[in-house]
Design a protein around this motif. Structure first.
Motif, PDB file in Angstrom:
ATOM      1  N   ALA A 100     -14.283   2.953  -0.802  1.00 10.83           N
ATOM      2  CA  ALA A 100     -13.293   1.960  -1.245  1.00 10.83           C
ATOM      3  C   ALA A 100     -12.149   1.882  -0.233  1.00 10.83           C
ATOM      4  CB  ALA A 100     -12.773   2.330  -2.629  1.00 10.83           C
ATOM      5  N   VAL A 104     -11.155  -1.436   1.946  1.00 14.19           N
ATOM      6  CA  VAL A 104      -9.835  -2.093   1.898  1.00 14.19           C
ATOM      7  C   VAL A 104      -9.237  -2.138   3.308  1.00 14.19           C
ATOM      8  CG1 VAL A 104      -7.495  -2.000   0.956  1.00 14.19           C
ATOM      9  CG2 VAL A 104      -9.433  -1.423  -0.512  1.00 14.19           C
ATOM     10  N   SER A 107     -11.030  -4.894   5.234  1.00 16.16           N
ATOM     11  CA  SER A 107     -10.646  -6.245   4.770  1.00 16.16           C
ATOM     12  C   SER A 107      -9.275  -6.638   5.309  1.00 16.16           C
ATOM     13  CB  SER A 107     -10.578  -6.293   3.245  1.00 16.16           C
ATOM     14  OG  SER A 107     -11.812  -5.986   2.693  1.00 16.16           O
ATOM     15  N   ILE A 108      -8.337  -5.711   5.223  1.00 20.67           N
ATOM     16  CA  ILE A 108      -6.976  -6.031   5.681  1.00 20.67           C
ATOM     17  C   ILE A 108      -6.953  -6.202   7.203  1.00 20.67           C
ATOM     18  CG2 ILE A 108      -4.621  -5.108   5.874  1.00 20.67           C
ATOM     19  CD1 ILE A 108      -5.131  -3.905   3.067  1.00 20.67           C
ATOM     20  N   LEU A 125      -3.957   4.025   1.459  1.00 20.62           N
ATOM     21  CA  LEU A 125      -3.898   3.059   2.551  1.00 20.62           C
ATOM     22  C   LEU A 125      -2.479   3.043   3.093  1.00 20.62           C
ATOM     23  CD1 LEU A 125      -6.276   1.267   3.481  1.00 20.62           C
ATOM     24  CD2 LEU A 125      -6.591   2.109   1.166  1.00 20.62           C
ATOM     25  N   GLY A 133      -1.283   1.099  -0.395  1.00 20.79           N
ATOM     26  CA  GLY A 133      -2.159   1.048  -1.557  1.00 20.79           C
ATOM     27  C   GLY A 133      -2.745   2.408  -1.877  1.00 20.79           C
ATOM     28  N   ILE A 135      -5.999   4.474  -4.420  1.00 15.31           N
ATOM     29  CA  ILE A 135      -7.289   4.321  -5.106  1.00 15.31           C
ATOM     30  C   ILE A 135      -7.477   5.497  -6.056  1.00 15.31           C
ATOM     31  CG2 ILE A 135      -9.797   4.360  -4.720  1.00 15.31           C
ATOM     32  CD1 ILE A 135      -9.078   2.911  -1.989  1.00 15.31           C
ATOM     33  N   ILE A 153      -8.011   0.150  -7.854  1.00 11.69           N
ATOM     34  CA  ILE A 153      -7.338  -0.100  -6.570  1.00 11.69           C
ATOM     35  C   ILE A 153      -5.994  -0.772  -6.836  1.00 11.69           C
ATOM     36  CG2 ILE A 153      -7.459  -1.311  -4.349  1.00 11.69           C
ATOM     37  CD1 ILE A 153     -10.490  -1.032  -4.439  1.00 11.69           C
ATOM     38  N   LEU A 155      -2.850  -2.377  -4.685  1.00 13.42           N
ATOM     39  CA  LEU A 155      -2.488  -2.794  -3.323  1.00 13.42           C
ATOM     40  C   LEU A 155      -1.195  -3.600  -3.380  1.00 13.42           C
ATOM     41  CD1 LEU A 155      -3.856  -2.571  -0.502  1.00 13.42           C
ATOM     42  CD2 LEU A 155      -4.827  -4.833  -0.941  1.00 13.42           C
ATOM     43  N   ILE A 190     -12.128  -7.937  -0.238  1.00 14.86           N
ATOM     44  CA  ILE A 190     -12.256  -6.508  -0.561  1.00 14.86           C
ATOM     45  C   ILE A 190     -13.542  -6.262  -1.356  1.00 14.86           C
ATOM     46  CG2 ILE A 190     -11.232  -4.637  -1.933  1.00 14.86           C
ATOM     47  CD1 ILE A 190      -8.452  -5.805  -1.126  1.00 14.86           C
ATOM     48  N   PHE A 194     -16.446  -3.949   0.029  1.00  9.46           N
ATOM     49  CA  PHE A 194     -16.727  -2.741  -0.761  1.00  9.46           C
ATOM     50  C   PHE A 194     -18.189  -2.713  -1.191  1.00  9.46           C
ATOM     51  CE2 PHE A 194     -15.374  -0.169  -4.791  1.00  9.46           C
ATOM     52  CZ  PHE A 194     -15.890   0.984  -4.232  1.00  9.46           C
TER      53      PHE A 194
END
Ligand code: BTN
Length: 270
Positions: A100, A104, A107-108, A125, A133, A135, A153, A155, A190, A194
């Motif tokens: 996860a 993330v 994706s970012i 994160l 973020g 998790i 999650i 964020l 995300i 994921f």
């Protein structure tokens, strides 16, 4: 006309953008809930399929690791949980939180190429050393033949200020870019990243997850200190990686040891 769910995230837009087979295909968007993790766990125990998504605009009892509270300004962020029904053995469940975090981060990084999202073991994160973020993975039916896991999650997306106690340690995409981000679009990314990385777990027993995760791991090959939150003990060593269960490998003098919980501090800022 656009159909906007009560949560403010657009269900129609999510559906249009979603490139997944299972993740986010069945959703509960809620304006307010205690914790999306609790809601997803109950839903999972009552038969929700893998990938069922609970998203709330506001959590009144959002939870973090070590029984901490997760606080997020309503309407500005992403707070959601996914129901998982892994078809692989429990010895690989430690890979799920790492997957996860890796997703993330990916994706970012793809959506905001100028940002460099990093991961603080096990699955925080960070952007510019501040927390973006977190998790929280929970298992509700451990020991059952087909356990249900929930991955929650949180964020920080469009929040522009944080409470004084965490202001120096927290950040958001808005604070880092100066622009509001489209939460639905980010969520769709995300979920897609994921799903792909999660699906690789049984194929190669977590090798891909670990490779992607290590690319963003803060403190790799450096001297770090791990604080054992419950006992208060601390150990210092050189971080050499993560093992096949997601444990943190530290080289302490001549000995390598693996740890499964704790809070890291770094000896130099990265
Ligand atoms: C941490 O960094 O300690 C983990 C934070 C996890 C927060 C998310 S927000 C959505 C989901 N619901 C919760 O109650 N917690 C997780």
């Amino acid at each position: 006309m656009e159909i906007v769910s009560p949560s403010g995230v657009s269900a129609a837009q999510l559906d249009r953008l979603l490139g997944t087979l299972r993740f986010g295909r069945i959703t509960r968007f809620l304006p307010e809930i205690g914790s999306t993790n609790s809601e997803a766990a109950t839903w999972g125990e009552n038969g929700a399929p893998e990938g069922a998504l609970v998203l709330a605009e506001r959590q009144t009892r959002g939870r973090g690791r070590f029984d901490r509270t997760w606080v997020a300004e309503p309407g500005k962020n992403l707070t959601f949980s996914l129901v998982l029904r892994p078809r692989f053995g429990a010895e690989l469940f430690g890979m799920i939180g790492l997957a996860a975090a890796a997703a993330v981060g990916r994706s970012i990084g793809a959506r905001f190429p100028r940002l460099d999202p990093r991961i603080k073991w096990p699955n925080d994160l960070l952007l510019n050393s501040r927390k973006l973020g977190g998790i929280l993975v929970e298992t509700r039916t451990a020991g059952a033949p087909h356990p249900v896991l929930v991955v929650g999650i949180g964020l920080n997306v469009n929040q522009s200020a944080f409470p004084e106690q965490i202001a120096g340690r927290a950040t958001s995409l808005f604070l880092e870019t100066g622009h509001e981000a489209d939460r639905t679009e980010l969520l769709a990314r995300i979920l897609a990243d994921f799903e792909v990385i999660y699906d690789s777990i049984p194929t190669d027993r977590g090798a891909n997850v670990r490779a992607v995760y290590l690319e963003r791991l803060v403190g790799l090959h450096e001297e770090v200190t791990l604080h054992q939150v419950h006992s208060g003990d601390a150990v210092t060593g050189r971080m050499v990686g993560v093992d096949e269960h997601g444990g943190l490998r530290l080289q302490i003098g001549d000995e390598e040891r693996t740890f499964h919980a704790g809070e890291l501090t770094f000896h130099r800022s990265s």
